[in-house]
Design an enzyme around this catalytic site. Structure first.
Site, PDB file in Angstrom:
ATOM      1  N   GLU A 212      -3.279  -4.749  -2.593  1.00 38.21           N
ATOM      2  CA  GLU A 212      -3.649  -5.514  -3.587  1.00 38.21           C
ATOM      3  C   GLU A 212      -3.622  -4.759  -5.020  1.00 38.21           C
ATOM      4  O   GLU A 212      -3.615  -5.344  -5.841  1.00 38.21           O
ATOM      5  CB  GLU A 212      -5.131  -5.964  -3.267  1.00 38.21           C
ATOM      6  CG  GLU A 212      -5.430  -6.666  -2.122  1.00 38.21           C
ATOM      7  CD  GLU A 212      -5.329  -5.905  -0.741  1.00 38.21           C
ATOM      8  OE1 GLU A 212      -5.052  -4.711  -0.818  1.00 38.21           O
ATOM      9  OE2 GLU A 212      -6.258  -6.146   0.181  1.00 38.21           O
TER      10      GLU A 212
ATOM     11  N   ASN B  53       0.886  -1.198  -0.064  1.00 36.59           N
ATOM     12  CA  ASN B  53       0.001  -0.113   0.030  1.00 36.59           C
ATOM     13  C   ASN B  53       0.843   1.182   0.032  1.00 36.59           C
ATOM     14  O   ASN B  53       1.826   1.116   0.777  1.00 36.59           O
ATOM     15  CB  ASN B  53      -0.987   0.016   1.224  1.00 36.59           C
ATOM     16  CG  ASN B  53      -0.479  -0.040   2.688  1.00 36.59           C
ATOM     17  OD1 ASN B  53       0.595  -0.927   2.731  1.00 36.59           O
ATOM     18  ND2 ASN B  53      -0.859   0.566   3.501  1.00 36.59           N
TER      19      ASN B  53
ATOM     20  N   ASN C  49      -0.924   8.611   0.573  1.00 36.14           N
ATOM     21  CA  ASN C  49      -0.417   9.927  -0.018  1.00 36.14           C
ATOM     22  C   ASN C  49      -1.075  10.918   1.329  1.00 36.14           C
ATOM     23  O   ASN C  49      -2.128  10.730   1.971  1.00 36.14           O
ATOM     24  CB  ASN C  49      -1.335  10.168  -1.210  1.00 36.14           C
ATOM     25  CG  ASN C  49      -0.938  11.478  -1.909  1.00 36.14           C
ATOM     26  OD1 ASN C  49      -1.362  12.668  -1.667  1.00 36.14           O
ATOM     27  ND2 ASN C  49       0.086  11.385  -2.928  1.00 36.14           N
TER      28      ASN C  49
HETATM   29  O1  LIG Z   1      -6.985  -4.799   2.399  1.00 36.44           O
HETATM   30  C1  LIG Z   1      -6.598  -3.916   2.504  1.00 36.44           C
HETATM   31  C2  LIG Z   1      -6.869  -3.020   3.514  1.00 36.44           C
HETATM   32  C3  LIG Z   1      -6.241  -1.531   3.596  1.00 36.44           C
HETATM   33  N1  LIG Z   1      -5.215  -1.390   2.897  1.00 36.44           N
HETATM   34  C4  LIG Z   1      -4.418  -0.141   3.244  1.00 36.44           C
HETATM   35  C5  LIG Z   1      -5.067   1.356   2.842  1.00 36.44           C
HETATM   36  C6  LIG Z   1      -4.594   2.133   3.456  1.00 36.44           C
HETATM   37  O2  LIG Z   1      -3.097   2.624   3.080  1.00 36.44           O
HETATM   38  C7  LIG Z   1      -4.113   1.424   5.056  1.00 36.44           C
HETATM   39  C8  LIG Z   1      -5.394   1.717   5.910  1.00 36.44           C
HETATM   40  O3  LIG Z   1      -6.482   1.599   5.481  1.00 36.44           O
HETATM   41  O4  LIG Z   1      -4.313  -0.073   4.715  1.00 36.44           O
HETATM   42  C9  LIG Z   1      -4.532  -2.257   2.030  1.00 36.44           C
HETATM   43  O5  LIG Z   1      -3.641  -2.089   1.353  1.00 36.44           O
HETATM   44  N2  LIG Z   1      -5.232  -3.416   1.827  1.00 36.44           N
HETATM   45 ZN   LIG Z   2      -8.263  -2.136  -0.927  1.00 34.38          ZN
END
Ligand SMILES: O=c1ccn([C@H]2C[C@H](O)[C@@H](CO)O2)c(=O)[nH]1
Ligand SMILES: [Zn+2]
EC number: 3.5.4.5
Length: 134
Positions: free
Chosen positions: A62, A49, A52
């Protein structure tokens, strides 16, 4: 692909997603997530992830993985593993479920895990029943 999957292999993908998670950029939520996927040719791609300062522009692990893979020409996801530091296996958001589905089959393998290596194995159809299709 499901037939060839055993616990050792599942845990290998969980571990690869844990490694991918290390590149998460999550200074705002502090919630790091990693994903690894395998395409129909056996090629692997990972994502994390990326947040920003304008929070709504943040991208989940994902979707980072799917977009990276699709940008390299991958068109069919056979397996995707996702991990975060959650009590039980992580549960992908609705947006990511739909984005994964675009490049998946109903029987694409979904591995949801956490840092303790707990995991839940499911199919695309189970992760997003009745998802949107054009
Ligand atoms: O399945 C998930 C759930 C959340 N996030 C990220 C989005 C954000 O950066 C952080 C908190 O929601 O986690 C993901 O990458 N995948
Ligand atoms: Zn997501």
């Amino acid at each position: 692909m499901k037939k060839e999957l055993n616990e050792k292999l599942i845990l290998e993908y969980v571990d690869k997603a844990i490694v991918a998670r290390e590149n998460a950029y999550a200074p705002y939520s502090k919630f790091k997530v990693g994903a690894v996927l395998v395409d129909e040719n056996g090629n692997e791609t990972s994502g994390a992830n990326i947040e920003n300062g304008s929070y709504g522009l943040s991208n989940c692990a994902e979707r980072s993985a799917v977009f990276a893979a699709a940008s390299k020409g991958m068109r069919k996801i056979k397996l995707i593993a996702v991990v975060a530091d959650t009590t039980g296996p992580v549960s992908p958001c609705g947006a990511c479920r739909q984005v994964i589905k675009e490049f998946a089959d109903d029987d694409t393998i979904i591995i949801l895990g956490n840092l303790k290596r707990d995991y839940k194995l499911m199919t695309m159809e189970e992760l997003l029943p009745y998802g949107f299709e054009l």
